[in-house]
Design a protein around this motif. Structure first.
Motif, PDB file in Angstrom:
ATOM      1  N   LYS A 463     -12.134  15.437   1.919  1.00 45.23           N
ATOM      2  CA  LYS A 463     -12.778  14.113   2.400  1.00 45.23           C
ATOM      3  C   LYS A 463     -12.815  13.136   1.383  1.00 45.23           C
ATOM      4  CE  LYS A 463     -14.959  16.902   6.175  1.00 45.23           C
ATOM      5  NZ  LYS A 463     -16.252  17.272   6.755  1.00 45.23           N
ATOM      6  N   PRO A 464     -12.038  12.584   1.237  1.00 45.01           N
ATOM      7  CA  PRO A 464     -11.936  11.539   0.096  1.00 45.01           C
ATOM      8  C   PRO A 464     -13.343  10.703   0.202  1.00 45.01           C
ATOM      9  CG  PRO A 464      -9.967  11.454   1.015  1.00 45.01           C
ATOM     10  CD  PRO A 464     -10.702  12.206   1.978  1.00 45.01           C
ATOM     11  N   GLU A 465     -14.017  10.350  -1.030  1.00 41.53           N
ATOM     12  CA  GLU A 465     -15.182   9.735  -1.016  1.00 41.53           C
ATOM     13  C   GLU A 465     -14.785   8.071  -0.940  1.00 41.53           C
ATOM     14  OE1 GLU A 465     -16.117  13.535  -2.342  1.00 41.53           O
ATOM     15  OE2 GLU A 465     -14.676  11.943  -3.440  1.00 41.53           O
ATOM     16  N   GLY A 466     -13.238   7.788  -1.497  1.00 45.83           N
ATOM     17  CA  GLY A 466     -12.995   6.446  -1.626  1.00 45.83           C
ATOM     18  C   GLY A 466     -11.425   6.393  -1.286  1.00 45.83           C
ATOM     19  N   ARG A 467     -11.077   5.378  -0.615  1.00 45.15           N
ATOM     20  CA  ARG A 467      -9.738   5.282  -0.322  1.00 45.15           C
ATOM     21  C   ARG A 467      -9.282   3.683  -0.538  1.00 45.15           C
ATOM     22  NH1 ARG A 467      -9.564   7.219   4.298  1.00 45.15           N
ATOM     23  NH2 ARG A 467      -8.481   9.433   3.864  1.00 45.15           N
ATOM     24  N   TYR A 468      -8.148   3.528  -1.224  1.00 43.91           N
ATOM     25  CA  TYR A 468      -7.689   2.194  -1.750  1.00 43.91           C
ATOM     26  C   TYR A 468      -6.479   1.980  -1.331  1.00 43.91           C
ATOM     27  CZ  TYR A 468     -11.972   3.267  -4.606  1.00 43.91           C
ATOM     28  OH  TYR A 468     -13.168   3.732  -5.031  1.00 43.91           O
ATOM     29  N   CYS A 469      -6.133   0.994  -0.711  1.00 39.86           N
ATOM     30  CA  CYS A 469      -4.917   0.789  -0.176  1.00 39.86           C
ATOM     31  C   CYS A 469      -4.163  -0.589  -0.685  1.00 39.86           C
ATOM     32  CB  CYS A 469      -4.974   0.630   1.598  1.00 39.86           C
ATOM     33  SG  CYS A 469      -5.579   1.985   2.322  1.00 39.86           S
ATOM     34  N   TYR A 470      -2.871  -0.609  -1.381  1.00 41.06           N
ATOM     35  CA  TYR A 470      -2.449  -1.406  -1.740  1.00 41.06           C
ATOM     36  C   TYR A 470      -1.110  -1.985  -1.059  1.00 41.06           C
ATOM     37  CZ  TYR A 470      -5.320  -0.393  -5.795  1.00 41.06           C
ATOM     38  OH  TYR A 470      -6.421  -0.018  -6.887  1.00 41.06           O
ATOM     39  N   LYS A 471      -0.743  -3.136  -1.271  1.00 43.87           N
ATOM     40  CA  LYS A 471       0.648  -3.771  -1.005  1.00 43.87           C
ATOM     41  C   LYS A 471       1.247  -4.576  -2.145  1.00 43.87           C
ATOM     42  CE  LYS A 471       0.845  -4.264   4.012  1.00 43.87           C
ATOM     43  NZ  LYS A 471       0.854  -5.293   5.247  1.00 43.87           N
ATOM     44  N   GLU A 472       2.363  -3.946  -2.782  1.00 44.95           N
ATOM     45  CA  GLU A 472       3.027  -4.894  -3.946  1.00 44.95           C
ATOM     46  C   GLU A 472       2.114  -4.800  -5.068  1.00 44.95           C
ATOM     47  OE1 GLU A 472       4.549  -8.401  -2.571  1.00 44.95           O
ATOM     48  OE2 GLU A 472       6.005  -7.251  -1.064  1.00 44.95           O
ATOM     49  N   GLY A 473       1.345  -3.868  -5.294  1.00 41.15           N
ATOM     50  CA  GLY A 473       0.442  -3.638  -6.315  1.00 41.15           C
ATOM     51  C   GLY A 473      -0.960  -4.448  -6.223  1.00 41.15           C
ATOM     52  N   VAL A 474      -1.210  -4.918  -4.987  1.00 40.00           N
ATOM     53  CA  VAL A 474      -2.434  -5.623  -4.904  1.00 40.00           C
ATOM     54  C   VAL A 474      -3.202  -4.867  -3.899  1.00 40.00           C
ATOM     55  CG1 VAL A 474      -3.320  -7.815  -4.111  1.00 40.00           C
ATOM     56  CG2 VAL A 474      -1.262  -8.014  -5.474  1.00 40.00           C
ATOM     57  N   LEU A 475      -4.647  -4.826  -4.193  1.00 37.08           N
ATOM     58  CA  LEU A 475      -5.495  -4.028  -3.416  1.00 37.08           C
ATOM     59  C   LEU A 475      -5.702  -4.720  -2.250  1.00 37.08           C
ATOM     60  CD1 LEU A 475      -7.532  -1.694  -2.946  1.00 37.08           C
ATOM     61  CD2 LEU A 475      -9.188  -2.913  -4.314  1.00 37.08           C
TER      62      LEU A 475
END
Length: 612
Positions: A463-475
């Protein structure tokens, strides 16, 4: 054809001998003997064995003369007469008591000769003669299939032409002409398609002097061979039928000694091969057609390639050398970047690439090692990317496609990073940030619509404590799960420039987002919307200016409209509160905070004046 001429001469001699014997018998035997007896037997060599029998008719005329030529007391030659003129001679030449040669006569002259195979008993040769007993036509069956496949034609007793069916299909595929019994020209249709694939011309010694060949069977003779005293001395090929020869080969004693080839049809030879003992010995090539040799090939005594040297960049310097064993590649060294140092070494196994190494820093030690399978596909790559003499990166391939990379990115001898691929596209990355052997960071590259999703699972509970989603290298999106229940407690949304524009929080652990924040271009909060009673409807609005709370609006009756207002000063101290008693969207009562912290109620009219 000389054999055929000798055979005919031999037959003529035998015929003359038989004719002399017949005349001798008629002339020298007593007349009373012929008259008195129908059969006369004689022992001509006086060995005590009858070797000649003459048969006469009632008029005393010779009908048949039989002879035993090998003293086995069995007659093997039979001469038949009509009106005392020879008509037919039959012979058993192998003494098996079966006739295998027949000669036919008219007016005392032979007109036909037939010969049978001693193996099959079938007629395999027929010779016809003209009025002067000269051969006129000869037919032969050379394959014992019962068909006459070779036919020879004569003029005035001399061979003039012949035809032959070499494959037994009933069609002539070899035509030859003669002059003075010697071959002059031969045409050959090897595949029986009706087109001539070879023409051979002969000199006065019956030796070939020139031949034309259609090796590709396109109807045009693209190969010309010339001979000296019957021995091949030169061969030329015109591959594109433009009248110019692209390949010229010289021969000595029938063996090639030099070959020149024009590979690009520019009228210049760009490949030259020298031969030794009939096998290739050395070769030079101009592969870019600049009139400078850039490939050099050495052959062993068997004619197999032993070594090649190449100038692949056409700089006048050899940058690739390959060695062979029995013509099979064994090792190659190559200067890939053209700096004069051959940093790439390739090893072959049974002619296929097996291992390749690269020395990137030219220290004499391999920094990259590539392993190949039997299909010459990559299986594994080991690299020292830091060039410190220690391997730190490993690439693994399946069916020639990259499917995993492992890295020791800290240089401590442990794998801290793994990257996984699917169809050669990056699928997932896992990282051990603290080098404890556990991979707590995962990056996904196939989670649409995101180009990359990074997850942090510090306790590895899935169960991840943090999830970071990017598009073309940008958060673009951040999710935080602080209580570890598998549900995010905080979500942050970012624009195309990577700036925070909105966030959602579960402030009270309700299991759903209870407050949403909105931000300006400076990433300062300007508005917050909150669901205080957890009914999934916004009931409170917080307004900010330059990071300070300036106003709060609240919906106390859940009609979706604020009916309570609070206003704050720069220190975020409450200065005024208003209430909408009849829920018409307008404040009916305002409470103003005094300097002493006491509130004072103002009526509806007064509140309106205050607002003004």
């Amino acid at each position: 054809m000389h054999i055929t001429s000798r055979l005919i001469t031999h037959h003529l001699i035998l015929f003359l001998i038989m004719l002399i014997i017949a005349v001798f018998c008629i002339t020298f035997l007593p007349g009373q003997i012929w008259a008195k007896e129908d059969i006369v037997k004689r022992d001509t060599d006086e060995d005590g064995k009858i070797d000649q029998i003459a048969l006469f008719d009632k008029r005393g005329k010779l009908v048949r003369l039989e002879s035993d030529s090998n003293a086995d007391e069995i007659m093997d030659r039979f001469q038949h007469y009509e009106d005392e003129q020879i008509k037919r001679v039959e012979r058993d030449t192998n003494y098996d008591q079966k006739i295998d040669i027949w000669d036919y006569f008219e007016a005392g002259k032979r007109i036909r000769h037939e010969r049978a195979s001693t193996d099959t008993g079938r007629i395999n040769q027929i010779v016809q003669f003209d009025s002067e007993e000269r051969p006129l036509k000869m037919q032969k069956n050379t394959s014992a299939d019962g068909q006459f496949d070779s036919i020879y034609y004569f003029k005035q007793g001399k061979l003039s032409r012949s035809t032959r069916d070499t494959d037994g299909d009933g069609k002539v595929n070899v035509w030859q002409t003669y002059r003075d019994d010697k071959p002059l020209e031969r045409r050959t249709d090897q595949d029986g398609d009706g087109q001539i694939e070879r023409m051979t011309f002969f000199d006065t010694q019956s030796l070939p002097k020139k031949s034309l060949h259609d090796l590709d069977r396109d109807g045009s003779m693209e190969v010309v061979r010339t001979y000296r005293e019957g021995i091949l001395c030169e061969q030329k090929k015109d591959l594109d039928q433009d009248g110019k020869f692209e390949i010229v080969t010289q021969f000595e004693n029938g063996e090639p000694v030099k070959q020149q080839k024009d590979a690009n049809a520019d009228d210049r030879f760009d490949i030259i091969t020298w031969f030794k003992n009939g096998k290739p010995h050395y070769q030079e090539k101009d592969t870019n057609f600049d009139e400078k040799e850039d490939v050099f090939v050495y052959f062993d005594a068997k004619g197999f390639v032993e070594k090649t040297e190449e100038d692949t960049k056409y700089t006048g310097r050899i940058d690739r050398i390959r060695t062979y064993c029995n013509g099979v590649p064994a090792k190659e060294i190559y200067d890939a970047d053209g700096d004069g140092f051959k940093e790439t070494i390739t090893f072959f196994k049974q002619g296929k690439v097996s291992v390749q190494t690269q020395d990137c820093n030219k220290d004499g030690k391999a920094d990259v090692t590539i392993y190949f399978n039997d299909r010459e596909e990559k299986e594994k790559v080991e690299s020292d990317t830091s060039l410190n003499g220690k391997l730190d990166t490993w690439e693994y391939y399946r069916n020639g496609k990259l499917f995993r990379i492992e890295k020791d990115d800290e240089g401590d001898g442990t794998i801290g990073l793994k990257i996984f691929f699917k169809n050669e596209k990056k699928q997932k990355l896992i990282r051990d940030k603290d080098n404890d052997g556990r991979f707590e960071i995962t990056q996904w590259f196939d989670k649409s619509p995101w180009s990359m999703v990074m997850e942090l699972d510090a306790d590895l509970d899935g169960k991840p404590e943090g999830r970071y989603c990017y598009k073309e290298g940008v958060l673009k999106l951040k999710e935080i799960d602080e209580d570890g229940d598998g549900k995010p407690d905080l979500k942050e949304y970012y624009n195309a420039q990577g700036k925070l524009i909105r966030s959602e929080e579960d402030e009270e652990g309700a299991g759903s987002f209870t407050i949403t924040w909105f931000y300006n271009d400076a990433e300062e909060a300007i508005l917050a919307e909150k669901d205080n009673n957890h009914d999934n409807c916004i009931d409170t609005w917080y307004h900010y200016e330059k990071g300070n709370l300036i106003r709060v609006e609240e919906d106390t009756n859940a009609d979706g409209k604020p009916d309570l207002w609070e206003e704050y000063d720069e220190s975020e101290a409450l200065v005024k509160r208003g209430k909408d008693l009849n829920f018409d969207g307008e404040a009916d009562i305002w409470e103003v905070e005094s300097e002493q912290g006491e509130s004072e109620k103002v009526g509806e009219w007064e509140s309106e004046q205050v607002r003004k």
